[in-house]
Design an enzyme around this catalytic site. Structure first.
Site, short mmCIF file in Angstrom:
data_model
loop_
_atom_site.label_atom_id
_atom_site.label_comp_id
_atom_site.label_asym_id
_atom_site.label_seq_id
_atom_site.Cartn_x
_atom_site.Cartn_y
_atom_site.Cartn_z
N LYS A 28 0.84 -1.20 0.00
CA LYS A 28 0.00 0.00 0.00
C LYS A 28 0.88 1.26 0.00
O LYS A 28 0.67 2.17 -0.79
CB LYS A 28 -0.90 -0.04 1.23
N ARG A 98 -3.61 2.73 8.46
CA ARG A 98 -3.86 1.43 7.83
C ARG A 98 -2.59 0.60 7.84
O ARG A 98 -1.48 1.14 7.77
CB ARG A 98 -4.27 1.61 6.37
N GLY A 107 -8.51 -8.26 4.43
CA GLY A 107 -9.27 -8.37 5.67
C GLY A 107 -8.44 -8.76 6.87
O GLY A 107 -8.95 -8.90 7.97
N MET A 109 -5.88 -7.15 8.26
CA MET A 109 -5.38 -6.06 9.08
C MET A 109 -6.47 -5.03 9.30
O MET A 109 -7.52 -5.07 8.70
CB MET A 109 -4.18 -5.42 8.40
N ARG A 354 -3.42 -1.45 -6.17
CA ARG A 354 -2.56 -2.63 -6.06
C ARG A 354 -2.96 -3.58 -7.17
O ARG A 354 -4.04 -3.46 -7.75
CB ARG A 354 -2.72 -3.30 -4.71
N HIS A 470 -15.93 -9.03 1.63
CA HIS A 470 -14.87 -9.89 2.15
C HIS A 470 -14.99 -11.30 1.57
O HIS A 470 -14.03 -11.88 1.07
CB HIS A 470 -14.96 -9.92 3.68
N ARG A 576 2.01 -47.28 -12.19
CA ARG A 576 2.11 -48.15 -11.01
C ARG A 576 1.32 -49.43 -11.31
O ARG A 576 0.09 -49.40 -11.29
CB ARG A 576 1.51 -47.46 -9.79
N ARG A 632 6.54 -49.26 -13.88
CA ARG A 632 7.23 -49.73 -12.68
C ARG A 632 6.75 -51.12 -12.32
O ARG A 632 5.55 -51.39 -12.26
CB ARG A 632 6.95 -48.79 -11.51
N GLU A 760 14.64 -43.78 -4.38
CA GLU A 760 13.70 -43.42 -3.33
C GLU A 760 14.19 -43.85 -1.95
O GLU A 760 13.42 -43.86 -1.00
CB GLU A 760 12.29 -43.95 -3.63
N SER A 779 14.41 -42.28 -11.78
CA SER A 779 13.25 -41.46 -11.49
C SER A 779 13.20 -41.29 -9.98
O SER A 779 13.16 -42.27 -9.24
CB SER A 779 11.98 -42.15 -12.00
N THR A 782 10.16 -39.27 -4.81
CA THR A 782 10.36 -38.40 -3.65
C THR A 782 9.33 -38.63 -2.54
O THR A 782 9.50 -38.11 -1.45
CB THR A 782 10.35 -36.92 -4.08
N ASN A 783 8.28 -39.42 -2.82
CA ASN A 783 7.37 -39.77 -1.72
C ASN A 783 8.12 -40.65 -0.73
O ASN A 783 8.21 -40.36 0.46
CB ASN A 783 6.14 -40.51 -2.23
N CYS A 846 8.98 -38.52 -9.98
CA CYS A 846 7.61 -39.02 -10.11
C CYS A 846 6.87 -39.05 -8.78
O CYS A 846 5.74 -39.51 -8.70
CB CYS A 846 7.59 -40.39 -10.76
N TYR A 866 12.73 -34.32 -16.85
CA TYR A 866 11.27 -34.20 -16.84
C TYR A 866 10.72 -34.28 -15.43
O TYR A 866 11.40 -34.74 -14.51
CB TYR A 866 10.63 -35.29 -17.72
C1 PEP Z 1 7.53 -42.39 -4.65
O1 PEP Z 1 7.86 -43.10 -3.70
O2 PEP Z 1 7.83 -41.21 -4.77
C2 PEP Z 1 6.74 -42.97 -5.74
C3 PEP Z 1 6.44 -42.24 -6.80
O3 PEP Z 1 6.27 -44.22 -5.57
P1 PEP Z 1 5.00 -44.58 -4.68
O4 PEP Z 1 4.32 -43.31 -4.36
O5 PEP Z 1 4.17 -45.48 -5.52
O6 PEP Z 1 5.62 -45.26 -3.52
MG MG Z 2 7.75 -45.21 -3.85
#
Ligand code: PEP
Ligand code: MG
Length: 887
Positions: A28, A98, A107, A109, A354, A470, A576, A632, A760, A779, A782-783, A846, A866
């Protein structure tokens, strides 16, 4: 000493870039300085920096002498500019106070208007304005706002006194109160304050001013601000600036007004001025939703069939000036602006501008239009659309052919369709949503205290409030469908029922909202799938041009694959295969395989599964038509497939001719204490290679058949899960290679294919250099990598992770947005070590993070080839990947 107070307006020229830096003076404040700088009519004022707020909060609510001196000097600037003095008994300067953080927090502040009024200055205001009623109305507003915001006296106490006064006099409306009525109410208000606080309402303007400054700083740490920050990923250490500005009055009779406007339609993106205004009203009257505001333009009024004149008709000169300001601001900021203005006795004043919040649809339209208008370039257009907001457009909309049982209609405040059970307060909304129920929050009007419930709800319905109320602003920002100002709606909070038109409903009943038309319907209305056409398609094309990373999808059914392709997926990053095993027609063969006593028994069962798997893969290869497909091999612990009930055991026993007791004994033997760290992933392949052998055979047979039939080159990518060591991968790669060789020999045909692995487990990331000797691609799963690196079970985390985020232990849920600091290191290391061994190693992600913009930006930095996301996230990932490449 660095300056901490910046003046604006009244002809000041700024050479200090900090004055217009929103990090320092807030959104502001910096925009007020900017507007004043380009010659727009801005009431003079000053801004105290966000740095001062951070210091105040850190040092325990103290103001330095330096700050007091700077504020005094800045106040003198205002006094000089307007020719009035603060606290003067004959012609007092009044100011507004203000908050204004780096980004707008709608809303969150608090605003205080008319500061500087007291029992003496109110008389001065009355005589200089020549309007007693105006002066006393202003004073009572000030007491009410200041007491609520600064002193913490509950707002409703004042509202009740006002209601009683109206009733006693037989008034329906605030405008009917006379000067004397207001004078009487001021007495009551000050008595309320004294009663509640045990001390009188502060009369000293300086004390009022510092109290308000303090309240703004304190409000940064109020609960509702914290909730808003958490929902919007706003760091807690930014702080807010304070803006103090000479008052201008929209409540000085019929030549005065106040309003809120957008330079384009924030719901649709249409290039038409959009806004609301109220004659003879002050500040918050428009947004508070208490009086239903009037339309800004004649066209909008006519379209709505409304009677009260638009500003364009009622105040043509001020309107023309305002329209010229809209155009100037859009050209200056090259973006749609959200503006607050006041007209005081026919003179226009700008109070705020703004970048306006907008729906995803509007964001796309504006971005594409502005490129066509030459206002911005493609790269700016790409950067301007929030990828996550696209989610709003990727969900089903109401089927125009489905029957609708219409209960009533309100204003179409935020587009989209929402169905759910009626809930009447925010806490209930949150509770029921946590239990997995879809809810629609229904309120008379919403306030900042309702934020958590609005977030939990699928949609929001209010009885009062206009398109800039609001509820409307917050709903649009959150992407929640909203119908506001449904005047036929009344709520009975005691009975927890509501009436719409002549129908009565109760909490828990299903309703559907159409935020694009304002319709409110009973029950649930059928929906249809979205399409990526028009502006969405155009922006996606631009994104594709500017991104480097490919975008694939996680999908395992032909229907999902088709949808993902429509959304622009360039391949499958994760198929999967376990999902295919749950199919009703084959689960008993799967169970037979799992419960078999020996390899021979397993092979018999696998032989039944082979044609089924082959058909699965055929269908997928057909849909994907030569695009890369990563399949997989089986991953989950086998007990997940087992029967649960006695009836299921009995059924299985009949199907495969093994006694129930034997089956139950075998099932018990498969029980594991920590199945996610147990017999799963490639460990299944190591112990039962025949499972992977069958799957590999199914893949290659399907690939050969589809390649022969379609003439497409099909290059299957076979992926081994949960590998920790090179040796595991080497053993299983051999299983796959042998299956391929056999199939190629039988078919008299060969294909290129790749064998790779998921990364993983932390060990896999650390040993990536060695593992890459056996892999053609990695791949990042990351889960599991998050689960195993943090030592936090992904299936149990929901129960305890949210306090972790609230306390800032992790900035965001690490299963949603990659823990870049920690898990990110393993991804980076795995990528680097893998590529050091094999330069052409294909790298992707993935895990769920493949659809999260912040994680995608990280993947770009690390140089992955990717990202792979669930089908609905594919467009989000395409845009996020482009933004990452442009960053
Ligand atoms: C993972 O572990 O990131 C993955 C993609 O495999 P899943 O979720 O099937 O374990
Ligand atoms: Mg997994």
């Amino acid at each position: 000493m660095t300056k901490q107070v910046y003046t604006f307006g009244g002809g000041v020229k700024h050479d200090d870039p900090r004055a217009k830096d929103k990090v320092i003076t807030g959104g502001k404040g910096s925009n007020l300085a900017e507007m004043a700088g380009i010659g727009l009519p801005v009431p003079p004022g000053f801004t105290i920096t966000t740095e001062e707020c951070v210091k105040y909060l850190a040092e325990g609510a103290n103001f330095s002498d330096e700050l007091r001196a700077e504020v005094a000097e800045a106040l003198a600037h205002i006094e000089k500019s307007v020719g009035k003095s603060f606290g003067d008994s004959t012609d007092p300067l009044l100011v507004s106070v203000r908050s204004g953080a780096r980004v707008s927090m709608p809303g969150m502040m608090d605003t205080v208007l008319n500061l500087g009024l007291n029992d003496v200055t109110v008389e001065g205001l009355a005589s200089t304005s020549g309007d007693d009623r105006f002066a006393w109305d202003s004073y009572r507003r000030f007491i009410q706002m200041y007491s609520d915001v600064v002193l913490g006296v509950e707002h409703h106490l004042f509202e009740e006194a006002l209601e009683i006064a109206k009733e006693d006099n037989g008034y329906d409306n605030d405008v009917e109160l006379t000067a004397n009525d207001w004078r009487g109410l001021v007495k009551q208000y000050t008595a309320i304050v004294e009663r509640e606080l045990g001390k009188p309402f502060p009369q000293d303007p300086q004390e009022q001013l510092w109290g308000a400054i303090q309240a703004v700083f304190d409000s940064w740490d109020a609960d509702r601000a914290k909730v808003y920050r958490r929902l919007n990923d706003i760091p807690g250490d930014w702080g807010t600036a304070v803006n103090v500005q000479a008052m201008v009055f929209g409540n000085m009779g019929d030549t005065s007004a106040t309003g809120v406007a957008f330079t384009r339609d924030p719901a649709t993106g249409e290039r038409a001025y959009y806004g609301e205004w109220l004659v003879n009203a002050q500040g918050e009257d428009v947004v508070a939703g208490i009086r239903t505001p009037q339309y800004l333009t004649r066209a909008a009024r006519e379209r709505a069939g409304a009677k009260p004149l638009s500003m364009e008709e009622a105040m043509p000169e001020a309107y023309a000036e305002l329209a010229a300001v809209f155009d100037l601001l859009e050209k200056h900021y090259r973006d749609m602006q959200d503006i607050e203005f006041t007209v005081q006795q026919n003179k226009l004043w700008m109070l705020q501008t703004r970048s306006g919040k907008r729906t995803a649809k509007a964001a796309l339209k504006m971005a594409v239009d502005m490129v066509e208008e030459g206002l911005i370039d493609e790269a700016t257009a790409i950067k301007r659309v929030d990828p996550m907001a696209l989610d709003q457009l990727l969900h089903p909309t109401l089927d125009p052919k489905a029957p609708r049982d219409i209960l009533g209609k309100g204003l179409p405040a935020s587009p989209g369709a929402a169905s759910g059970a009626i809930v009447l307060d925010a806490d209930t909304a949150e509770k029921r949503a946590e239990m997995g129920e879809a809810v629609v929050l229904v309120r008379v009007e919403t306030s900042p205290e309702d934020i958590h419930g609005m977030h939990a709800a699928k949609g929001i319905l209010t009885a009062r409030g206009g398109m800039t109320s609001h509820a409307a602003v917050v709903a649009r920002g959150m992407g929640r469908p909203c119908v506001s100002g449904a005047s036929g709606l009344s709520i009975d909070m005691k009975a927890r029922t509501l009436r719409i038109g002549n129908r009565e409903l109760k909490e828990g009943d299903l309703i559907t909202l159409d935020g694009a038309t304002g319709e409110i319907m009973a029950g649930e209305v059928a929906t249809i799938e979205p399409e990526l056409a028009g502006d969405f398609g155009t922006l996606m094309e631009w994104a594709d041009k500017h991104r480097r990373m490919k975008v694939r999808t996680n999908a395992e059914t032909p229907a999902d694959c088709k949808m993902a392709r429509q959304f622009g997926a360039e391949g499958i990053g994760l198929c999967r295969t376990e999902h295919m095993f749950f199919d009703a027609g084959r689960i008993s063969a799967v169970r037979q395989m799992i419960l078999a006593e020996d390899e021979k028994g397993r092979r018999e069962a696998l032989a039944k599964l082979l044609p089924e798997q082959r058909a699965d893969f055929q269908a997928i290869f057909e849909v994907m038509a030569g695009l890369p497909v990563t399949i997989r091999l089986l991953d989950p612990p086998l007990h997940e497939f087992l029967p649960h009930s006695d009836a299921e055991f009995a059924e299985l026993s009949d199907a495969i001719g093994i006694g129930v007791d034997t089956l139950k004994r075998r099932a018990d033997e498969l029980h594991e204490f920590n199945p996610m760290l147990g017999h799963r992933g490639c460990r299944l392949g190591i112990t039962f290679p025949e499972i992977y052998e069958m799957q590999a055979r199914a893949i290659f047979e399907a690939a050969c058949d589809v390649a022969a039939a379609s003439g497409e080159a099909i290059v299957p990518e076979v992926m081994i899960p949960l590998v920790a060591t090179k040796r595991e991968l080497a053993i299983l790669k051999k299983v796959v290679d042998q299956a391929a060789a056999k199939v190629f020999e039988e078919k008299g045909k060969t294909l290129d294919y790749l064998v790779g692995t998921m990364i993983e487990l932390p060990r896999a990331a650390l040993m990536a250099g060695e593992i890459a000797e056996e892999a053609k691609f990695f791949s990042f799963g990351t889960n599991d990598l998050t689960q195993t690196t943090l030592g936090v079970s992904r299936d149990d985390a929901a129960r305890f992770l949210s306090p972790y985020v609230e306390k800032g232990i992790y900035p965001r849920d690490p299963f949603v947005s990659l823990d870049i600091e920690g898990v990110g290191q393993l991804v980076q290391l795995g990528a680097e070590r893998g590529r050091a061994t094999y330069a052409d190693l294909k790298l992707g992600i993935c895990g769920e993070h493949g659809g999260d913009p912040a994680s995608i930006a990280f993947c770009e930095k690390v140089g992955l080839d990717y990202v792979s996301a669930s089908p609905y996230r594919v467009p989000i990932a395409r845009l996020a990947a482009a933004q990452a490449a442009l960053a």
